[in-house]
Design a protein around this motif. Structure first.
Motif, PDB file in Angstrom:
ATOM      1  N   LYS B  43      35.646  20.469  55.153  1.00  0.00           N
ATOM      2  CA  LYS B  43      35.854  19.042  54.889  1.00  0.00           C
ATOM      3  C   LYS B  43      36.379  18.881  53.455  1.00  0.00           C
ATOM      4  CE  LYS B  43      35.382  16.134  57.212  1.00  0.00           C
ATOM      5  NZ  LYS B  43      34.486  15.106  57.674  1.00  0.00           N
ATOM      6  N   TYR B  73      35.602  25.732  61.718  1.00  0.00           N
ATOM      7  CA  TYR B  73      35.635  24.365  62.253  1.00  0.00           C
ATOM      8  C   TYR B  73      34.361  23.635  61.835  1.00  0.00           C
ATOM      9  CZ  TYR B  73      35.522  20.549  65.663  1.00  0.00           C
ATOM     10  OH  TYR B  73      35.447  19.311  66.247  1.00  0.00           O
ATOM     11  N   PHE B  74      34.501  22.440  61.322  1.00  0.00           N
ATOM     12  CA  PHE B  74      33.350  21.732  60.737  1.00  0.00           C
ATOM     13  C   PHE B  74      32.379  21.157  61.762  1.00  0.00           C
ATOM     14  CE2 PHE B  74      36.796  18.456  60.782  1.00  0.00           C
ATOM     15  CZ  PHE B  74      36.202  17.522  61.624  1.00  0.00           C
ATOM     16  N   CYS B 100      30.492  13.316  58.188  1.00  0.00           N
ATOM     17  CA  CYS B 100      30.881  12.652  59.439  1.00  0.00           C
ATOM     18  C   CYS B 100      29.791  12.977  60.456  1.00  0.00           C
ATOM     19  CB  CYS B 100      32.251  13.133  59.930  1.00  0.00           C
ATOM     20  SG  CYS B 100      32.296  14.801  60.582  1.00  0.00           S
ATOM     21  N   GLY B 101      29.897  12.396  61.641  1.00  0.00           N
ATOM     22  CA  GLY B 101      28.841  12.584  62.614  1.00  0.00           C
ATOM     23  C   GLY B 101      28.646  14.023  63.023  1.00  0.00           C
ATOM     24  N   SER B 102      29.717  14.636  63.503  1.00  0.00           N
ATOM     25  CA  SER B 102      29.592  16.003  64.012  1.00  0.00           C
ATOM     26  C   SER B 102      29.342  17.005  62.891  1.00  0.00           C
ATOM     27  CB  SER B 102      30.844  16.398  64.781  1.00  0.00           C
ATOM     28  OG  SER B 102      31.991  16.352  63.952  1.00  0.00           O
ATOM     29  N   ALA B 105      25.721  16.932  61.612  1.00  0.00           N
ATOM     30  CA  ALA B 105      24.848  17.601  62.573  1.00  0.00           C
ATOM     31  C   ALA B 105      25.019  19.115  62.487  1.00  0.00           C
ATOM     32  CB  ALA B 105      25.149  17.104  63.981  1.00  0.00           C
ATOM     33  N   SER B 128      25.301   8.413  54.442  1.00  0.00           N
ATOM     34  CA  SER B 128      25.694   7.621  55.610  1.00  0.00           C
ATOM     35  C   SER B 128      25.405   8.351  56.915  1.00  0.00           C
ATOM     36  CB  SER B 128      27.188   7.277  55.546  1.00  0.00           C
ATOM     37  OG  SER B 128      27.428   6.349  54.525  1.00  0.00           O
ATOM     38  N   PHE B 129      25.269   9.659  56.848  1.00  0.00           N
ATOM     39  CA  PHE B 129      25.085  10.446  58.068  1.00  0.00           C
ATOM     40  C   PHE B 129      23.740  11.161  58.094  1.00  0.00           C
ATOM     41  CE2 PHE B 129      29.541   9.608  57.797  1.00  0.00           C
ATOM     42  CZ  PHE B 129      29.832   9.231  59.098  1.00  0.00           C
ATOM     43  N   MET B 131      21.146  10.122  59.544  1.00  0.00           N
ATOM     44  CA  MET B 131      20.563  10.019  60.892  1.00  0.00           C
ATOM     45  C   MET B 131      21.036  11.127  61.811  1.00  0.00           C
ATOM     46  SD  MET B 131      20.378   6.032  61.879  1.00  0.00           S
ATOM     47  CE  MET B 131      21.994   5.723  61.229  1.00  0.00           C
ATOM     48  N   SER B 132      22.313  11.457  61.737  1.00  0.00           N
ATOM     49  CA  SER B 132      22.792  12.508  62.631  1.00  0.00           C
ATOM     50  C   SER B 132      22.261  13.869  62.193  1.00  0.00           C
ATOM     51  CB  SER B 132      24.321  12.517  62.728  1.00  0.00           C
ATOM     52  OG  SER B 132      24.908  12.780  61.494  1.00  0.00           O
ATOM     53  N   GLN B 134      19.323  14.355  60.694  1.00  0.00           N
ATOM     54  CA  GLN B 134      17.913  14.384  61.098  1.00  0.00           C
ATOM     55  C   GLN B 134      17.785  14.549  62.605  1.00  0.00           C
ATOM     56  OE1 GLN B 134      15.047  14.471  59.106  1.00  0.00           O
ATOM     57  NE2 GLN B 134      14.263  15.056  61.129  1.00  0.00           N
ATOM     58  N   ALA B 135      18.674  13.892  63.351  1.00  0.00           N
ATOM     59  CA  ALA B 135      18.621  14.016  64.815  1.00  0.00           C
ATOM     60  C   ALA B 135      18.875  15.452  65.246  1.00  0.00           C
ATOM     61  CB  ALA B 135      19.628  13.075  65.460  1.00  0.00           C
ATOM     62  N   MET B 136      19.807  16.120  64.568  1.00  0.00           N
ATOM     63  CA  MET B 136      20.044  17.524  64.891  1.00  0.00           C
ATOM     64  C   MET B 136      18.796  18.358  64.603  1.00  0.00           C
ATOM     65  SD  MET B 136      21.775  19.992  66.071  1.00  0.00           S
ATOM     66  CE  MET B 136      23.540  19.729  66.242  1.00  0.00           C
ATOM     67  N   VAL B 139      16.419  17.720  67.417  1.00  0.00           N
ATOM     68  CA  VAL B 139      16.876  18.375  68.647  1.00  0.00           C
ATOM     69  C   VAL B 139      16.611  19.878  68.580  1.00  0.00           C
ATOM     70  CG1 VAL B 139      18.986  19.030  69.892  1.00  0.00           C
ATOM     71  CG2 VAL B 139      18.573  16.643  69.321  1.00  0.00           C
TER      72      VAL B 139
END
Lengths: 80, 183
Positions: B43, B73-74, B100-102, B105, B128-129, B131-132, B134-136, B139
């Motif tokens: 990135k 690949y990011f 970014c989101g992906s 994560a 800003s990300f 949440m994603s 933490q969600a990862m 999971v």
């Protein structure tokens, strides 16, 4: 409708996060106590930036916890 | 770790062996002389941010060799061959940047992979990300995995502002690594 406000509030920060990558988040009620979250790509959305479905589902399920609703499923672009 | 096991880390069922291991690797306490791996996810400004952080750690905490690595690949976790190379060559990993989101994560997923391999790791996302990221972690069965969040944005910044983001990141990185000793 207070419940609607509650779900909107619960998803607000994630909606902002998605918007950063160019995605629009909407939701709809199904079966009275469940929610479908739909993600749509806006023009110029970063295709490679979309959060993977398992992660998206985890985020949404957790976000909806305080609302009284359960997550039914998440629809990503191209799946609906 | 096999490729299939790495891929299983993205399986929310947690069925993979070790997929629910949420034990941090041993913390180094001091960074003096340690080899630090900087894992760039491609990135924009990742390299600069990592280099600025490493410069701080070299100056104030005495890190040893700095090794640079780049993901192909990011949006997905680090590939198995590179993962094994890094594990064999460094004492600590710092990886960036999840803006970014992906990629946020994946950056957190990478951190968890390295921690489970015994390498203390600092994953860096933008706030800003969070949440994603933490969600990862959730999971992956590692909800307590801590990562550094710098102010969003990162990609559009100039050198001076990246310097500021690095200054933001270093204290949290040290806390995550359990480091207190200044050289």
């Amino acid at each position: 409708m207070s419940t609607t406000v509650s779900v909107d509030h619960a998803l607000a920060s994630f909606r902002e996060m998605m918007a950063t990558d160019g995605y629009l988040l909407t939701w709809s009620e199904v079966g009275g106590d469940k929610v479908v979250v739909k993600i749509d790509a806006s023009d110029g959305a970063c295709e490679d930036c979309l959060v993977p479905l398992p992660v998206m589902t985890s985020i949404m399920a957790k976000a909806l916890d305080p609302t009284g609703y359960e997550l039914d499923h998440v629809e990503l672009p191209g799946s609906h | 770790m096999t490729t299939s096991m790495r891929e299983a880390l993205l399986d929310p069922t947690g069925a993979a062996e070790g997929a629910n291991d949420s034990t941090l690797s041993p913390r180094p306490v001091t960074l003096k002389g340690l080899t630090v791996g900087l894992l760039d996810n491609t990135k924009p400004n990742s390299t600069l941010l990592l280099d600025e952080i490493a410069a701080d750690l070299k100056r104030d905490y005495g890190i040893g060799e700095i090794k640079h690595y780049v993901k192909d690949y990011f949006g997905t976790p680090v590939k198995d061959e590179l993962f094994r190379q890094i594990v064999s060559e460094v004492d600590i990993v710092i990886t960036a940047v999840g803006d970014c989101g992906s990629c946020s994560a994946a950056t957190v997923a990478d951190g968890i992979l390295f921690e489970r391999a015994g390498i203390p790791t600092v994953s860096i996302t933008s706030d800003s990300f969070a949440m994603s990221g933490q969600a990862m972690a959730d999971v992956q069965g590692f909800p307590g995995f801590q990562f550094v969040m710098v102010q969003h944005p990162v990609a559009s910044l100039d050198v001076e502002h990246i310097r500021g983001r690095a200054d933001q990141a270093v204290p949290d990185a040290l806390r995550i690594l359990g480091v207190t000793e200044i050289v």
